[in-house]
Design a protein around this motif. Structure first.
Motif, PDB file in Angstrom:
ATOM      1  N   ILE A 109       0.835  -1.205   0.000  1.00 37.64           N
ATOM      2  CA  ILE A 109       0.000   0.000   0.000  1.00 37.64           C
ATOM      3  C   ILE A 109       0.865   1.248   0.000  1.00 37.64           C
ATOM      4  CG2 ILE A 109      -0.236   0.027   2.510  1.00 37.64           C
ATOM      5  CD1 ILE A 109      -2.854   1.106  -0.123  1.00 37.64           C
ATOM      6  N   GLY A 110       2.022   1.173   0.657  1.00 36.91           N
ATOM      7  CA  GLY A 110       2.915   2.332   0.673  1.00 36.91           C
ATOM      8  C   GLY A 110       3.386   2.717  -0.710  1.00 36.91           C
ATOM      9  N   ARG A 111       3.579   1.730  -1.562  1.00 36.37           N
ATOM     10  CA  ARG A 111       4.052   1.996  -2.924  1.00 36.37           C
ATOM     11  C   ARG A 111       2.924   2.389  -3.874  1.00 36.37           C
ATOM     12  NH1 ARG A 111       8.318  -3.088  -3.666  1.00 36.37           N
ATOM     13  NH2 ARG A 111       9.929  -2.295  -2.229  1.00 36.37           N
ATOM     14  N   CYS A 112       1.682   2.308  -3.398  1.00 34.39           N
ATOM     15  CA  CYS A 112       0.535   2.626  -4.251  1.00 34.39           C
ATOM     16  C   CYS A 112      -0.133   3.946  -3.890  1.00 34.39           C
ATOM     17  CB  CYS A 112      -0.505   1.503  -4.170  1.00 34.39           C
ATOM     18  SG  CYS A 112      -0.010  -0.011  -5.012  1.00 34.39           S
ATOM     19  N   LEU A 113       0.520   4.739  -3.051  1.00 34.93           N
ATOM     20  CA  LEU A 113      -0.090   6.010  -2.660  1.00 34.93           C
ATOM     21  C   LEU A 113      -0.336   6.911  -3.867  1.00 34.93           C
ATOM     22  CD1 LEU A 113       1.776   6.978   0.645  1.00 34.93           C
ATOM     23  CD2 LEU A 113      -0.444   5.859   0.359  1.00 34.93           C
ATOM     24  N   ASP A 130       4.585   7.918   9.291  1.00 31.12           N
ATOM     25  CA  ASP A 130       4.343   9.361   9.340  1.00 31.12           C
ATOM     26  C   ASP A 130       4.418  10.003   7.960  1.00 31.12           C
ATOM     27  OD1 ASP A 130       3.989   9.207  12.062  1.00 31.12           O
ATOM     28  OD2 ASP A 130       6.076   9.742  12.543  1.00 31.12           O
ATOM     29  N   ASN A 131       5.371   9.563   7.150  1.00 29.99           N
ATOM     30  CA  ASN A 131       5.534  10.148   5.825  1.00 29.99           C
ATOM     31  C   ASN A 131       4.303   9.898   4.955  1.00 29.99           C
ATOM     32  OD1 ASN A 131       7.122  11.424   3.679  1.00 29.99           O
ATOM     33  ND2 ASN A 131       7.195   9.369   2.772  1.00 29.99           N
ATOM     34  N   SER A 132       3.802   8.667   4.991  1.00 35.58           N
ATOM     35  CA  SER A 132       2.617   8.335   4.206  1.00 35.58           C
ATOM     36  C   SER A 132       1.399   9.102   4.706  1.00 35.58           C
ATOM     37  CB  SER A 132       2.338   6.826   4.278  1.00 35.58           C
ATOM     38  OG  SER A 132       3.388   6.081   3.703  1.00 35.58           O
ATOM     39  N   ARG A 133       1.293   9.260   6.009  1.00 34.20           N
ATOM     40  CA  ARG A 133       0.173  10.014   6.574  1.00 34.20           C
ATOM     41  C   ARG A 133       0.207  11.468   6.103  1.00 34.20           C
ATOM     42  NH1 ARG A 133      -3.183   9.150  10.952  1.00 34.20           N
ATOM     43  NH2 ARG A 133      -1.945   7.349  11.654  1.00 34.20           N
ATOM     44  N   GLU A 134       1.396  12.052   6.070  1.00 37.72           N
ATOM     45  CA  GLU A 134       1.529  13.436   5.627  1.00 37.72           C
ATOM     46  C   GLU A 134       1.189  13.580   4.143  1.00 37.72           C
ATOM     47  OE1 GLU A 134       5.435  14.726   6.567  1.00 37.72           O
ATOM     48  OE2 GLU A 134       5.146  14.646   8.748  1.00 37.72           O
ATOM     49  N   ARG A 158      -9.564  14.161   0.863  1.00 39.38           N
ATOM     50  CA  ARG A 158     -10.867  13.497   0.940  1.00 39.38           C
ATOM     51  C   ARG A 158     -10.804  12.194   1.741  1.00 39.38           C
ATOM     52  NH1 ARG A 158     -13.870  13.780  -4.950  1.00 39.38           N
ATOM     53  NH2 ARG A 158     -14.084  16.054  -5.068  1.00 39.38           N
ATOM     54  N   ILE A 159      -9.630  11.631   1.861  1.00 40.28           N
ATOM     55  CA  ILE A 159      -9.483  10.321   2.497  1.00 40.28           C
ATOM     56  C   ILE A 159      -9.219  10.481   3.991  1.00 40.28           C
ATOM     57  CG2 ILE A 159      -8.145   8.189   2.553  1.00 40.28           C
ATOM     58  CD1 ILE A 159      -7.566   8.580  -0.409  1.00 40.28           C
ATOM     59  N   VAL A 160     -10.046   9.835   4.812  1.00 44.12           N
ATOM     60  CA  VAL A 160      -9.864   9.831   6.263  1.00 44.12           C
ATOM     61  C   VAL A 160      -9.097   8.568   6.633  1.00 44.12           C
ATOM     62  CG1 VAL A 160     -10.998   9.848   8.519  1.00 44.12           C
ATOM     63  CG2 VAL A 160     -12.016  11.093   6.585  1.00 44.12           C
ATOM     64  N   VAL A 161      -7.976   8.733   7.319  1.00 41.06           N
ATOM     65  CA  VAL A 161      -7.133   7.591   7.683  1.00 41.06           C
ATOM     66  C   VAL A 161      -7.470   7.128   9.096  1.00 41.06           C
ATOM     67  CG1 VAL A 161      -4.765   6.785   7.995  1.00 41.06           C
ATOM     68  CG2 VAL A 161      -5.294   8.453   6.196  1.00 41.06           C
ATOM     69  N   ASN A 162      -7.706   5.820   9.245  1.00 41.55           N
ATOM     70  CA  ASN A 162      -7.993   5.183  10.533  1.00 41.55           C
ATOM     71  C   ASN A 162      -9.054   5.944  11.342  1.00 41.55           C
ATOM     72  OD1 ASN A 162      -6.035   3.212  10.011  1.00 41.55           O
ATOM     73  ND2 ASN A 162      -4.412   4.442  10.931  1.00 41.55           N
ATOM     74  N   PRO A 163     -10.276   6.040  10.794  1.00 42.96           N
ATOM     75  CA  PRO A 163     -11.339   6.743  11.527  1.00 42.96           C
ATOM     76  C   PRO A 163     -11.697   6.001  12.808  1.00 42.96           C
ATOM     77  CG  PRO A 163     -12.255   5.541   9.678  1.00 42.96           C
ATOM     78  CD  PRO A 163     -10.761   5.464   9.531  1.00 42.96           C
ATOM     79  N   LYS A 164     -12.139   6.754  13.803  1.00 47.79           N
ATOM     80  CA  LYS A 164     -12.535   6.173  15.085  1.00 47.79           C
ATOM     81  C   LYS A 164     -14.052   6.028  15.144  1.00 47.79           C
ATOM     82  CE  LYS A 164      -8.258   6.304  16.497  1.00 47.79           C
ATOM     83  NZ  LYS A 164      -7.456   5.062  16.627  1.00 47.79           N
ATOM     84  N   ARG A 165     -14.490   4.985  15.859  1.00 53.26           N
ATOM     85  CA  ARG A 165     -15.928   4.811  16.060  1.00 53.26           C
ATOM     86  C   ARG A 165     -16.451   6.007  16.862  1.00 53.26           C
ATOM     87  NH1 ARG A 165     -19.458   0.247  16.986  1.00 53.26           N
ATOM     88  NH2 ARG A 165     -17.691  -1.196  16.909  1.00 53.26           N
ATOM     89  N   SER A 166     -17.488   6.665  16.360  1.00 56.97           N
ATOM     90  CA  SER A 166     -18.011   7.849  17.024  1.00 56.97           C
ATOM     91  C   SER A 166     -19.450   8.086  16.597  1.00 56.97           C
ATOM     92  CB  SER A 166     -17.154   9.077  16.682  1.00 56.97           C
ATOM     93  OG  SER A 166     -17.744  10.246  17.193  1.00 56.97           O
ATOM     94  N   VAL A 167     -20.229   8.672  17.510  1.00 61.43           N
ATOM     95  CA  VAL A 167     -21.609   9.023  17.166  1.00 61.43           C
ATOM     96  C   VAL A 167     -21.628  10.287  16.312  1.00 61.43           C
ATOM     97  CG1 VAL A 167     -22.576   7.976  19.219  1.00 61.43           C
ATOM     98  CG2 VAL A 167     -21.841  10.343  19.318  1.00 61.43           C
ATOM     99  N   PHE A 168     -20.483  10.953  16.264  1.00 58.99           N
ATOM    100  CA  PHE A 168     -20.387  12.175  15.479  1.00 58.99           C
ATOM    101  C   PHE A 168     -19.776  11.860  14.122  1.00 58.99           C
ATOM    102  CE2 PHE A 168     -19.858  13.307  19.978  1.00 58.99           C
ATOM    103  CZ  PHE A 168     -20.978  14.114  20.134  1.00 58.99           C
ATOM    104  N   SER A 169     -20.026  12.722  13.181  1.00 59.11           N
ATOM    105  CA  SER A 169     -19.485  12.533  11.839  1.00 59.11           C
ATOM    106  C   SER A 169     -18.037  12.996  11.786  1.00 59.11           C
ATOM    107  CB  SER A 169     -20.329  13.317  10.817  1.00 59.11           C
ATOM    108  OG  SER A 169     -20.281  14.700  11.121  1.00 59.11           O
ATOM    109  N   VAL A 170     -17.331  12.506  10.788  1.00 63.04           N
ATOM    110  CA  VAL A 170     -15.948  12.905  10.554  1.00 63.04           C
ATOM    111  C   VAL A 170     -15.915  13.682   9.243  1.00 63.04           C
ATOM    112  CG1 VAL A 170     -13.602  12.107  10.178  1.00 63.04           C
ATOM    113  CG2 VAL A 170     -15.091  10.878  11.770  1.00 63.04           C
TER     114      VAL A 170
END
Length: 269
Positions: free
Chosen positions: A92-96, A136-140, A148-160
């Protein structure tokens, strides 16, 4: 889908099983922790090009080639689960680059303001990426080039970012869980086996061949059902004999003659 979910849990899912079960109506694909390779994934995504969510985490046989096939053919893909083992993290790192929007000679201040038709080969439907050990580099890179892409979303009653997190993007829920609800877990439990966590590396020389896994699974099932099968055969034979005797006059005479003969022999002795 339920058959594939069970096969995956029994560690029997590979290219042949996946391809034989694949259906073009599928909108999710969970092959996590399986022996599926680039070949099997490429075959299936060409057939199931309407996938909304896919889990390819811990698939040590899937490389950059398999990930690129998935992203290229599944234009409606919204959720991708990946990583979990060294090979998957590297793939996945090579497909960013495939996740970044690519513009088709359009003018504008921001690609966010463009219609999806103006964005080519940029996984424009992707909204959720589950990558547990993202560096960290891939996240940046994703934060700056793929907002548009949310990375590792957390379970929440609120929207992200104004979007409600779907069940497919919740890490502690198996992607194919809904397909095995109501099915006895013993269906995929291996009798006599001690479950243990196995960390897959780039090569697994001690991994059992898939044919051997199938053979062991059927042998265990056959041994478990053998006593019951033998009992059923005996009951069926006795029932058939009684029915034959009750419906056949000649058979009744033979039985009566046999009983009379035994009685006479007993008296004479």
């Amino acid at each position: 889908m339920a058959m594939m979910a069970i096969a995956r849990r029994r560690k029997l899912l590979n290219d042949d099983v996946l391809i034989s079960l694949a259906d073009n109506s599928w909108d999710i694909l969970d092959i996590s922790g399986s022996d599926v390779s680039d070949f099997g994934l490429a075959k299936v995504v060409k057939m199931c090009d309407s996938l909304r969510a896919a889990d390819i985490s811990c698939c040590y046989k899937i490389t950059t080639l398999g990930v690129s096939e998935l992203l290229s053919h599944c234009q409606y893909l919204e959720t991708l689960r990946c990583g979990g083992c060294p090979r998957s993290d590297t793939a996945i790192g090579r497909c960013l680059g495939l996740l970044k929007p690519k513009l088709n000679d359009v003018a504008g201040d921001s690609w966010e303001e463009l219609d999806s038709k103006d964005i080519a080969n940029g996984a424009e439907s992707m909204r959720w990426l589950l990558w547990p050990k993202i560096d960290d580099n891939s996240r940046e890179i994703l934060a700056s080039d793929c907002p548009r892409i949310v990375v590792n979303p957390k379970r929440s009653v609120f929207s992200v970012r104004g979007l409600k997190v779907p069940n497919e993007a919740i890490a502690d829920l198996a992607l194919d869980e809904s397909f095995v609800q109501g099915i006895d877990p013993n269906t995929w439990a291996i009798p006599g086996a001690v479950q243990k966590v196995v960390i897959l590396s780039d090569s697994s020389p001690n991994e059992l061949p898939i044919a051997e896994k199938f053979r062991l699974a059927f042998v265990q099932r056959d041994e478990r059902l053998a006593p019951k099968r033998a009992k059923n055969v005996r009951q069926h034979q006795r029932r058939a004999e009684r029915e034959w005797i009750m419906t056949n006059a000649e058979a009744k005479l033979v039985v009566l003659a046999s009983r009379l003969s035994k009685s006479l022999n007993s008296t004479l002795s």
